[in-house]
Design a protein around this motif. Structure first.
Motif, PDB file in Angstrom:
ATOM      1  N   GLN A 175       0.802  -1.085  -0.029  1.00  0.00           N
ATOM      2  CA  GLN A 175       0.016   0.165   0.196  1.00  0.00           C
ATOM      3  C   GLN A 175       0.984   1.130   0.073  1.00  0.00           C
ATOM      4  O   GLN A 175       0.478   2.271  -0.736  1.00  0.00           O
ATOM      5  CB  GLN A 175      -0.835  -0.095   1.128  1.00  0.00           C
ATOM      6  CG  GLN A 175      -2.195   1.113   1.019  1.00  0.00           C
ATOM      7  CD  GLN A 175      -2.873   1.095  -0.314  1.00  0.00           C
ATOM      8  OE1 GLN A 175      -3.248  -0.033  -0.520  1.00  0.00           O
ATOM      9  NE2 GLN A 175      -2.876   1.987  -0.979  1.00  0.00           N
ATOM     10  N   THR A 176       1.926   1.041   0.746  1.00  0.00           N
ATOM     11  CA  THR A 176       2.852   2.254   0.753  1.00  0.00           C
ATOM     12  C   THR A 176       3.405   2.735  -0.736  1.00  0.00           C
ATOM     13  O   THR A 176       3.434   3.833  -1.279  1.00  0.00           O
ATOM     14  CB  THR A 176       4.123   2.135   1.637  1.00  0.00           C
ATOM     15  OG1 THR A 176       3.424   1.972   2.940  1.00  0.00           O
ATOM     16  CG2 THR A 176       4.919   3.475   1.470  1.00  0.00           C
ATOM     17  N   ILE A 177       3.924   1.452  -1.213  1.00  0.00           N
ATOM     18  CA  ILE A 177       4.302   1.640  -2.719  1.00  0.00           C
ATOM     19  C   ILE A 177       3.162   2.045  -3.618  1.00  0.00           C
ATOM     20  O   ILE A 177       3.546   3.213  -4.516  1.00  0.00           O
ATOM     21  CB  ILE A 177       5.048   0.344  -3.071  1.00  0.00           C
ATOM     22  CG1 ILE A 177       6.487   0.022  -2.399  1.00  0.00           C
ATOM     23  CG2 ILE A 177       5.442   0.505  -4.444  1.00  0.00           C
ATOM     24  CD1 ILE A 177       6.605  -1.429  -2.633  1.00  0.00           C
ATOM     25  N   LEU A 178       2.143   1.578  -3.644  1.00  0.00           N
ATOM     26  CA  LEU A 178       1.038   2.162  -4.588  1.00  0.00           C
ATOM     27  C   LEU A 178       0.817   3.573  -4.093  1.00  0.00           C
ATOM     28  O   LEU A 178       0.579   4.326  -5.125  1.00  0.00           O
ATOM     29  CB  LEU A 178       0.054   1.103  -4.153  1.00  0.00           C
ATOM     30  CG  LEU A 178      -1.271   1.621  -5.290  1.00  0.00           C
ATOM     31  CD1 LEU A 178      -0.929   1.373  -6.606  1.00  0.00           C
ATOM     32  CD2 LEU A 178      -2.560   0.457  -4.784  1.00  0.00           C
ATOM     33  N   THR A 179       0.870   3.950  -2.862  1.00  0.00           N
ATOM     34  CA  THR A 179       0.417   5.313  -2.324  1.00  0.00           C
ATOM     35  C   THR A 179       1.311   6.252  -3.154  1.00  0.00           C
ATOM     36  O   THR A 179       1.156   7.466  -3.663  1.00  0.00           O
ATOM     37  CB  THR A 179       0.371   5.667  -0.931  1.00  0.00           C
ATOM     38  OG1 THR A 179      -0.532   4.751  -0.614  1.00  0.00           O
ATOM     39  CG2 THR A 179       0.334   7.072  -0.814  1.00  0.00           C
ATOM     40  N   LYS A 180       2.572   5.962  -3.221  1.00  0.00           N
ATOM     41  CA  LYS A 180       3.947   6.835  -3.775  1.00  0.00           C
ATOM     42  C   LYS A 180       3.490   6.686  -5.337  1.00  0.00           C
ATOM     43  O   LYS A 180       4.200   7.814  -5.917  1.00  0.00           O
ATOM     44  CB  LYS A 180       5.108   6.198  -3.298  1.00  0.00           C
ATOM     45  CG  LYS A 180       5.374   6.497  -1.785  1.00  0.00           C
ATOM     46  CD  LYS A 180       7.013   5.636  -1.611  1.00  0.00           C
ATOM     47  CE  LYS A 180       7.398   5.902  -0.024  1.00  0.00           C
ATOM     48  NZ  LYS A 180       8.744   5.468   0.253  1.00  0.00           N
ATOM     49  N   PHE A 181       3.171   5.927  -5.822  1.00  0.00           N
ATOM     50  CA  PHE A 181       3.003   5.986  -7.218  1.00  0.00           C
ATOM     51  C   PHE A 181       1.857   6.850  -7.569  1.00  0.00           C
ATOM     52  O   PHE A 181       1.829   7.649  -8.619  1.00  0.00           O
ATOM     53  CB  PHE A 181       2.690   4.252  -7.954  1.00  0.00           C
ATOM     54  CG  PHE A 181       3.839   3.879  -8.523  1.00  0.00           C
ATOM     55  CD1 PHE A 181       4.299   3.632  -9.612  1.00  0.00           C
ATOM     56  CD2 PHE A 181       4.991   3.297  -7.448  1.00  0.00           C
ATOM     57  CE1 PHE A 181       5.511   3.030 -10.266  1.00  0.00           C
ATOM     58  CE2 PHE A 181       6.192   2.666  -8.076  1.00  0.00           C
ATOM     59  CZ  PHE A 181       6.244   2.571  -9.443  1.00  0.00           C
ATOM     60  N   LYS A 182       0.597   6.582  -6.883  1.00  0.00           N
ATOM     61  CA  LYS A 182      -0.495   7.411  -6.988  1.00  0.00           C
ATOM     62  C   LYS A 182      -0.244   8.847  -6.956  1.00  0.00           C
ATOM     63  O   LYS A 182      -0.716   9.872  -7.519  1.00  0.00           O
ATOM     64  CB  LYS A 182      -1.695   6.871  -6.140  1.00  0.00           C
ATOM     65  CG  LYS A 182      -2.349   5.664  -6.597  1.00  0.00           C
ATOM     66  CD  LYS A 182      -3.438   5.343  -5.612  1.00  0.00           C
ATOM     67  CE  LYS A 182      -4.160   4.095  -6.105  1.00  0.00           C
ATOM     68  NZ  LYS A 182      -5.437   3.830  -5.364  1.00  0.00           N
ATOM     69  N   LEU A 183       0.771   9.226  -5.840  1.00  0.00           N
ATOM     70  CA  LEU A 183       1.002  10.672  -5.686  1.00  0.00           C
ATOM     71  C   LEU A 183       1.834  11.240  -6.876  1.00  0.00           C
ATOM     72  O   LEU A 183       1.721  12.443  -7.139  1.00  0.00           O
ATOM     73  CB  LEU A 183       1.901  10.701  -4.333  1.00  0.00           C
ATOM     74  CG  LEU A 183       1.135  10.601  -3.084  1.00  0.00           C
ATOM     75  CD1 LEU A 183       2.302  10.572  -2.029  1.00  0.00           C
ATOM     76  CD2 LEU A 183       0.127  11.529  -3.034  1.00  0.00           C
ATOM     77  N   GLN A 184       2.233  10.265  -7.793  1.00  0.00           N
ATOM     78  CA  GLN A 184       2.819  10.933  -9.191  1.00  0.00           C
ATOM     79  C   GLN A 184       2.149  10.721 -10.376  1.00  0.00           C
ATOM     80  O   GLN A 184       2.476  11.019 -11.411  1.00  0.00           O
ATOM     81  CB  GLN A 184       4.272  10.157  -9.171  1.00  0.00           C
ATOM     82  CG  GLN A 184       5.299  10.018  -8.101  1.00  0.00           C
ATOM     83  CD  GLN A 184       5.855  11.346  -7.742  1.00  0.00           C
ATOM     84  OE1 GLN A 184       5.901  12.283  -8.543  1.00  0.00           O
ATOM     85  NE2 GLN A 184       6.386  11.600  -6.460  1.00  0.00           N
ATOM     86  N   GLY A 185       0.622  10.569  -9.971  1.00  0.00           N
ATOM     87  CA  GLY A 185      -0.333  10.366 -11.156  1.00  0.00           C
ATOM     88  C   GLY A 185      -0.009   8.969 -11.885  1.00  0.00           C
ATOM     89  O   GLY A 185      -0.750   8.816 -12.862  1.00  0.00           O
ATOM     90  N   VAL A 189      -1.420  -0.272 -12.706  1.00  0.00           N
ATOM     91  CA  VAL A 189      -0.964  -0.978 -13.910  1.00  0.00           C
ATOM     92  C   VAL A 189       0.440  -0.459 -14.168  1.00  0.00           C
ATOM     93  O   VAL A 189       1.418  -1.206 -14.388  1.00  0.00           O
ATOM     94  CB  VAL A 189      -1.801  -0.785 -15.078  1.00  0.00           C
ATOM     95  CG1 VAL A 189      -1.345  -1.139 -16.433  1.00  0.00           C
ATOM     96  CG2 VAL A 189      -3.113  -1.076 -14.744  1.00  0.00           C
ATOM     97  N   ASP A 190       0.736   0.881 -13.916  1.00  0.00           N
ATOM     98  CA  ASP A 190       2.166   1.437 -14.028  1.00  0.00           C
ATOM     99  C   ASP A 190       3.167   0.948 -13.020  1.00  0.00           C
ATOM    100  O   ASP A 190       4.123   0.473 -13.335  1.00  0.00           O
ATOM    101  CB  ASP A 190       1.838   3.011 -13.738  1.00  0.00           C
ATOM    102  CG  ASP A 190       1.300   3.610 -14.983  1.00  0.00           C
ATOM    103  OD1 ASP A 190       1.328   3.425 -16.056  1.00  0.00           O
ATOM    104  OD2 ASP A 190       0.228   4.546 -14.558  1.00  0.00           O
ATOM    105  N   LEU A 191       2.513   0.799 -11.875  1.00  0.00           N
ATOM    106  CA  LEU A 191       3.486   0.049 -10.949  1.00  0.00           C
ATOM    107  C   LEU A 191       3.830  -1.301 -11.239  1.00  0.00           C
ATOM    108  O   LEU A 191       4.948  -1.580 -11.213  1.00  0.00           O
ATOM    109  CB  LEU A 191       2.638   0.287  -9.498  1.00  0.00           C
ATOM    110  CG  LEU A 191       3.136  -0.993  -8.258  1.00  0.00           C
ATOM    111  CD1 LEU A 191       4.460  -0.533  -7.860  1.00  0.00           C
ATOM    112  CD2 LEU A 191       2.122  -1.293  -7.029  1.00  0.00           C
TER     113      LEU A 191
END
Length: 333
Positions: A175-185, A189-191
């Motif tokens: 969840q932490t990694i996904l959140t860091k990705f989402k903060l970058q837009g 799928v991108d993750l």
């Protein structure tokens, strides 16, 4: 009235015959592939040539340059801030936990920049050079190609705190990694697709030791890690010492950009915790891992799309930032 109608017809026709532009709008500026076609027409040939020589000298360099672009874009956007050395006004991102004793390839970027400056002085940004280097490093390793939108400018500073906090770490939760990705837009799928870049390159013992030993230093089975694979890893990654010992992220084909990384995950042979959790912690990411493990074509197609998307994170355009003469230092006033 007749003159107005004639003007309107000409105006509309000019749009009708305009070529489709692969552009990305950001803060009043655009990135587009043809940005340097007139000002530096040999740019992409120069970058490709230097990358080819660098990877021929050391195959690992392809992964290092790809990672450099990733670590740059997740901090203040794709602005080449990671390349800056420390000065009296800021501390370099090279000193952050994710980059210290780990980020590399700076001398290759320097070599490209020197060649480009000789060809077309004060024209091409270090940020654009990094984006092209990431693409060419992928291609030369056997991976997909993509059209790189260009027109980024270089930052005037760095962010040590941003580098420490924004870049996903090997031991972060899903969840932490996904959140860091989402903060970058970026989305899930991108993750998963971008994690596939771990099909090339290496990781240090210190990045995955916690999967091999418990806090007292004794062996403790991690049931998300194949135990025969874990046993081989322990031979080169002791419970203390050897922090900088290197291991292939994809032991099947460590220098070939392919989908074996995803097949490894399905066999519980992902080296980093941040790799294996794509299978064990989320059903959507598990489905994507299975999809890419089954189809190299599907992986390549999405990886290229996600790299363009990542390369478009908050670029400096227009009159913001500058075109550095040397990638390690901001220009003198």
């Amino acid at each position: 009235m007749a003159k107005f109608n004639l003007f309107l017809i000409v105006f509309l026709l000019s749009f009708s015959f305009s070529p489709l532009c692969l552009c990305h709008k950001n803060y009043g500026g655009y990135l587009f592939p043809q940005f340097y076609d007139r000002s530096c027409p040999r740019l992409q040939d120069i970058v490709k040539s230097v990358i080819a020589k660098a990877v021929a000298r050391e195959a690992r360099m392809a992964a290092s340059l790809l990672r450099l672009h990733f670590h740059d874009c997740f901090v203040k956007g794709c602005d080449a801030s990671i390349l800056l050395d420390s000065t009296g006004s800021f501390v370099s991102e090279k000193r952050s936990n994710p980059n210290r004793n780990s980020a590399r390839g700076f001398e290759v970027i320097d070599e490209i920049k020197a060649a480009v400056e000789k060809e077309c002085p004060h024209t091409v940004s270090c940020a654009d050079i990094m984006a092209l280097a990431a693409r060419d490093s992928t291609v030369i390793s056997g991976g997909p190609s993509w059209v790189v939108p260009l027109g980024r400018r270089d930052s005037l500073g760095a962010s040590l705190s941003g580098s420490n906090n924004n870049i996903p770490a090997p031991n972060n939760t899903f969840q932490t990694i996904l959140t860091k990705f989402k903060l970058q837009g970026l989305d899930i799928v991108d993750l998963v697709a971008l994690s596939g870049s771990h099909t090339i390159g290496n990781a240090r013992c210190v990045s995955f030791r916690q999967r091999l030993y418990n806090q007292t230093g004794n062996s403790q089975p991690d049931y998300t890690l194949d135990q025969s694979y874990a046993s081989k890893l322990r031979a080169g990654c002791p419970k203390s010492g050897g922090d900088q010992n290197l291991f292939f992220l994809d032991f099947i084909s460590p220098t070939a950009f392919d989908n074996s990384y995803f097949r490894n995950l399905l066999s519980y042979k992902g080296l980093l915790s941040s790799d294996q959790i794509l299978v064990t912690k989320n059903p959507i990411s598990l489905g994507l891992v299975k999809k890419y493990a089954a189809s190299n074509e599907d992986f390549f197609e999405q990886f290229a799309k996600s790299m363009v998307k990542m390369g478009n994170i908050s670029p400096l355009t227009g009159f913001r930032g500058e075109i550095r003469k040397h990638c390690r230092y901001i220009n003198k006033a």
